[in-house]
Write an enzyme that holds these catalytic residues in place. Sequence first.
Site, PDB file in Angstrom:
ATOM      1  N   LEU A 606       9.960 -49.813 -48.359  1.00  0.00           N
ATOM      2  CA  LEU A 606       8.876 -50.804 -48.251  1.00  0.00           C
ATOM      3  C   LEU A 606       8.305 -51.174 -49.605  1.00  0.00           C
ATOM      4  O   LEU A 606       7.834 -52.290 -49.808  1.00  0.00           O
ATOM      5  CB  LEU A 606       7.755 -50.245 -47.369  1.00  0.00           C
ATOM      6  CG  LEU A 606       8.111 -49.988 -45.907  1.00  0.00           C
ATOM      7  CD1 LEU A 606       6.940 -49.322 -45.209  1.00  0.00           C
ATOM      8  CD2 LEU A 606       8.487 -51.276 -45.205  1.00  0.00           C
ATOM      9  N   GLY A 607       8.310 -50.233 -50.526  1.00  0.00           N
ATOM     10  CA  GLY A 607       7.735 -50.500 -51.834  1.00  0.00           C
ATOM     11  C   GLY A 607       7.857 -49.294 -52.726  1.00  0.00           C
ATOM     12  O   GLY A 607       8.406 -48.242 -52.355  1.00  0.00           O
ATOM     13  N   GLY A 609       5.597 -47.187 -55.988  1.00  0.00           N
ATOM     14  CA  GLY A 609       4.434 -47.060 -56.858  1.00  0.00           C
ATOM     15  C   GLY A 609       4.627 -45.941 -57.841  1.00  0.00           C
ATOM     16  O   GLY A 609       5.737 -45.419 -58.029  1.00  0.00           O
ATOM     17  N   GLY A 610       3.535 -45.547 -58.499  1.00  0.00           N
ATOM     18  CA  GLY A 610       3.616 -44.479 -59.490  1.00  0.00           C
ATOM     19  C   GLY A 610       3.983 -43.143 -58.883  1.00  0.00           C
ATOM     20  O   GLY A 610       4.500 -42.259 -59.559  1.00  0.00           O
ATOM     21  N   PHE A 611       3.726 -42.979 -57.590  1.00  0.00           N
ATOM     22  CA  PHE A 611       4.014 -41.723 -56.911  1.00  0.00           C
ATOM     23  C   PHE A 611       5.485 -41.624 -56.529  1.00  0.00           C
ATOM     24  O   PHE A 611       6.106 -40.572 -56.588  1.00  0.00           O
ATOM     25  CB  PHE A 611       3.146 -41.622 -55.652  1.00  0.00           C
ATOM     26  CG  PHE A 611       3.246 -40.309 -54.928  1.00  0.00           C
ATOM     27  CD1 PHE A 611       2.452 -39.243 -55.292  1.00  0.00           C
ATOM     28  CD2 PHE A 611       4.136 -40.150 -53.887  1.00  0.00           C
ATOM     29  CE1 PHE A 611       2.542 -38.032 -54.624  1.00  0.00           C
ATOM     30  CE2 PHE A 611       4.231 -38.945 -53.211  1.00  0.00           C
ATOM     31  CZ  PHE A 611       3.437 -37.879 -53.586  1.00  0.00           C
ATOM     32  N   GLY A 612       6.067 -42.724 -56.118  1.00  0.00           N
ATOM     33  CA  GLY A 612       7.455 -42.746 -55.677  1.00  0.00           C
ATOM     34  C   GLY A 612       7.682 -43.872 -54.707  1.00  0.00           C
ATOM     35  O   GLY A 612       6.899 -44.828 -54.632  1.00  0.00           O
ATOM     36  N   VAL A 614       8.149 -45.785 -50.999  1.00  0.00           N
ATOM     37  CA  VAL A 614       7.519 -45.808 -49.678  1.00  0.00           C
ATOM     38  C   VAL A 614       8.551 -46.328 -48.691  1.00  0.00           C
ATOM     39  O   VAL A 614       9.172 -47.375 -48.909  1.00  0.00           O
ATOM     40  CB  VAL A 614       6.263 -46.707 -49.674  1.00  0.00           C
ATOM     41  CG1 VAL A 614       5.609 -46.691 -48.303  1.00  0.00           C
ATOM     42  CG2 VAL A 614       5.285 -46.254 -50.732  1.00  0.00           C
ATOM     43  N   LYS A 628       5.341 -42.053 -47.784  1.00  0.00           N
ATOM     44  CA  LYS A 628       5.266 -42.104 -49.240  1.00  0.00           C
ATOM     45  C   LYS A 628       5.812 -40.790 -49.787  1.00  0.00           C
ATOM     46  O   LYS A 628       5.169 -39.743 -49.694  1.00  0.00           O
ATOM     47  CB  LYS A 628       3.808 -42.315 -49.657  1.00  0.00           C
ATOM     48  CG  LYS A 628       3.535 -42.391 -51.139  1.00  0.00           C
ATOM     49  CD  LYS A 628       2.055 -42.668 -51.340  1.00  0.00           C
ATOM     50  CE  LYS A 628       1.664 -42.696 -52.799  1.00  0.00           C
ATOM     51  NZ  LYS A 628       0.226 -42.943 -52.957  1.00  0.00           N
ATOM     52  N   ASP A 726      -8.662 -47.104 -59.138  1.00  0.00           N
ATOM     53  CA  ASP A 726      -7.500 -47.989 -59.243  1.00  0.00           C
ATOM     54  C   ASP A 726      -7.584 -49.108 -58.211  1.00  0.00           C
ATOM     55  O   ASP A 726      -6.618 -49.398 -57.503  1.00  0.00           O
ATOM     56  CB  ASP A 726      -6.205 -47.195 -59.069  1.00  0.00           C
ATOM     57  CG  ASP A 726      -4.987 -47.958 -59.611  1.00  0.00           C
ATOM     58  OD1 ASP A 726      -5.188 -48.883 -60.426  1.00  0.00           O
ATOM     59  OD2 ASP A 726      -3.852 -47.634 -59.217  1.00  0.00           O
TER      60      ASP A 726
END
Length: 940
Positions: A606-607, A609-612, A614, A628, A726
């Site tokens: 799906l997407g 981010g900085g975490f990893g 999704v 996530k 953020d």
Amino acid sequence: MAAWSWLLLLCFTVATAGVLQVRAQPDSNGFISIDCGLPGKTGFVDDKSKLSFVPDDGFTDGGACRNISAEYITPGLGKRYHTLRSFPDGVRNCYTLRSLVSGLKYLLRASFLYGNYDGLNKLPVFDLHVGVNYWTMVNITGPDDAVIVEAIVVVPEDFVQVCLVNTGAGTPFISSLDLRPLKNTLYPQANATQGLVLLGRLNFGPTDYTDIIRYPDDPHDRIWFPWVDSTNWNKISTAKKVQNLDNDMYETPTAVMQTAITPRNASTNIEFSWGPVPLPNDPTPGYIAIFHFSELQLLPGNAVREFYINLNGKPWFLTAFKPEYLYSDATFNRNPYPGYSRYNISINATVNSMLPPLINAVEVFSVISTATIGTDLQDVSAIMAIKEKYQVKKNWMGDPCVPKMLAWDKLTCSYAISSPARITSINLSSSGLSGEISSSFGNLEALQNLDLSNNNLAGPIPDALSQLPSLTVLDLTGNQLSGSIPSGLLKRIQDGSLNLRYANNPNLCANGNSCQPAKKKSKVAIYIVVPVVLVVVIISVATLLCCLLRRTKQASMNNSLKPQNETAINVPSNSGYRHSSSLRLENRRFTYNELEKITNNFQRVLGRGGFGYVYDGFLEDGTQVAVKLRSESSSQGPKEFLAEAQILTRIHHKNLVSMIGYCKDGEYMALVYEYMSEGTLQEHIAGKNNNGRYLTWRERLRIALESAQGLEYLHNGCNPPLIHRDVKATNILLNTRLEAKIADFGLSKTFNYNNDTHVSTNTLVGTPGYVDPEYQATMQPTTKSDVYSFGVVLLELVTGKPAILCDPQPISIIQWARQRLARGNMEGVVDAHMHSDHDVNGVWKVADIALKCTMQASAQRPTMTEVVAQLQECLELEDRHSAMNDTNNNFYAGNNIDTNSSYNMYNIDQSTDVIQSSTTFEIEHNFGRVPTMAIGPAAR
């Protein structure tokens, strides 16, 4: 004099009246045009200029509507002069013009035509104030003389007040009031501490006395009066457009600059003069003059036209002026010349000039101080709310404390040299107040004495009063208050810092124990209560047994999937959470194998981010979720994972993304969220979702409000409070109903309101374009850091542009928007994809909220609570606009899921009905003196 006034009145045409519902906000141009004294709720639209004129209902709560005498209503008299509002009561009466942009420059214009409305034939004299500063004296010299006064000022807040002050020389009245926004680059002589008051504005060269130029020929709706005298000068003109120079400071309209005059005798000069208008505090004021020039004739190659400007026989400027062909230019003085008894202007050709001098137009202003500041804004907001709640009449008009001589009755204020006045005492004893005690009293932080005795106030005493640091006397005697005295007030009484008087409140008690009335034993109650209790017990036991059986069955089914280790997630001591050293998550706990099954082996992304990444997933019951999963290369480590997990287990709000469960299985860490089908706000602003269709203005407003409510909950509803750190458009998610929810709490931090005003950090986090500059400088985020970031999001919603633009060099959306809004250019700011489905007043207000949120100093920014309240007002304004136009803006109907969403969440009138009798230009001719109403130069 009457004959001359009659001649000028015949020059003016009457606007054909359409019907307009009254609105107390600017129109699409940012204009406010008020027909004072017009009864009812409807106004009219001028058929020439298409400007909307509204009644003054909603702008003032004093005075009475009156009509001028029938003998003064002539065919040439504009409709706005037929009525007026008279103020026989009170010393100061004010109009409040709202929905402005703080710090913007505005033109204010008021007109007055007496017309013997009261049958007394007594011509009044009174003062006019803009805010708390003196504007001018209004001197009515005849029943048929219209007086127009105009000022250019910088408005410090999002509203401005125009006040009529009774000086004992007759009853103040007003016929009309106009407000026009100006670019802040125009009229540089007007600034935050100095305003300009118009003496005269002349257009040289027209051949008709009725050829008055204003809107739409002048987009700023300045009024340019003609002076016609073919006997003493020659007119030159052009049909070609006269352009303004780059960064022009006056933007004189081409219609004005297309005409000019020269002396009929080429060897003579252009001369004119004016006399000073004495002011109460300055009998010989100084003046600023702006001379407008443009060459309208294409001169032969060797021809030269240049000239000097002289004041009282001395050079105005040391250098000669040479007008440029078909370009508007001006000469002016930035500071007022010292007070002369007369200002004689002479424009003469230089010895090298082959052509006589010319002039196209002139403006002359006196200067007023606007340096006086009003009462503290928080105090003003609070006392205005109190006035509105209790409908206090008294003399509560204008600023509560300033000027001192006009301070409100029953109020005492403190005055400091370098800071705003503060309200220190309020005495509303025996004022007929009813209802509950307003919580707004709790916002008067400098209040020392509050007397609300002998009214009909009911309900509890608000705890907010105990938070007033300076309050020493609180008198609530003789009301109908109920409940307990708040513990905070009791504590203040005990330590001797507060004198609380509360006698004669029959239902009020001094402690919690005495507040419960004794209950009488009743056999009837026993007969009713006992059977009910038995039924409840039986139902409860049956429910408990069912739950136990279900839990046993579920445990046997999932025993092989349930992890047998890591019953708790340990939280590092430096994670920012003081209340617990470990966290036992109550949400569902998943194994890595379960996540593989849920996501079909992590098939659909799906997407990221900085975490990893999704991933899209489905639970056993078909519920769609977003998983996530932390990647090995993640910039966010276990600390951020633990932080987000902990936060999401203890916060619950409709505008925050919910966590369904988590996974901490060896080296694998993941969070499982509710699925937000419509992706991120950023995608919708950019038109990437829903087949390129864009959000309507109402949808943007609702998303802004819901996002603000989520942040307000983090700041005020959590214990301890949370700073998100953020906030950005990609961290605001939308569900199928386009409801907004805040996401991504991995960078959030807690703080304690009781001890901290900020959080100390060693690392700057956030996203470029959204980061609070104060946080960036101090490394200490506050809730105002979130407010700043949210202000950027608001600007994105208004403009449809990203936080950082290439224009062509990188520029922040804040700077980009401020530059345009400072010029009053809302059309150049608002997202064109919204077309015209919005109320421009609401857009102005949201843009103003955004600019306040992004103020450089955090102390100047509002709280999220204040932002929520203001956005609610904007949504109500838009709803009224939609209802009026009977339009349905909800184009996102039904369950419209885009399966290809990238889901980066986790990352004035034209009629010439004006007379300027207040102007004192005088022209000397051989045949004698022209009356004062005549304005213009003389050729000699």
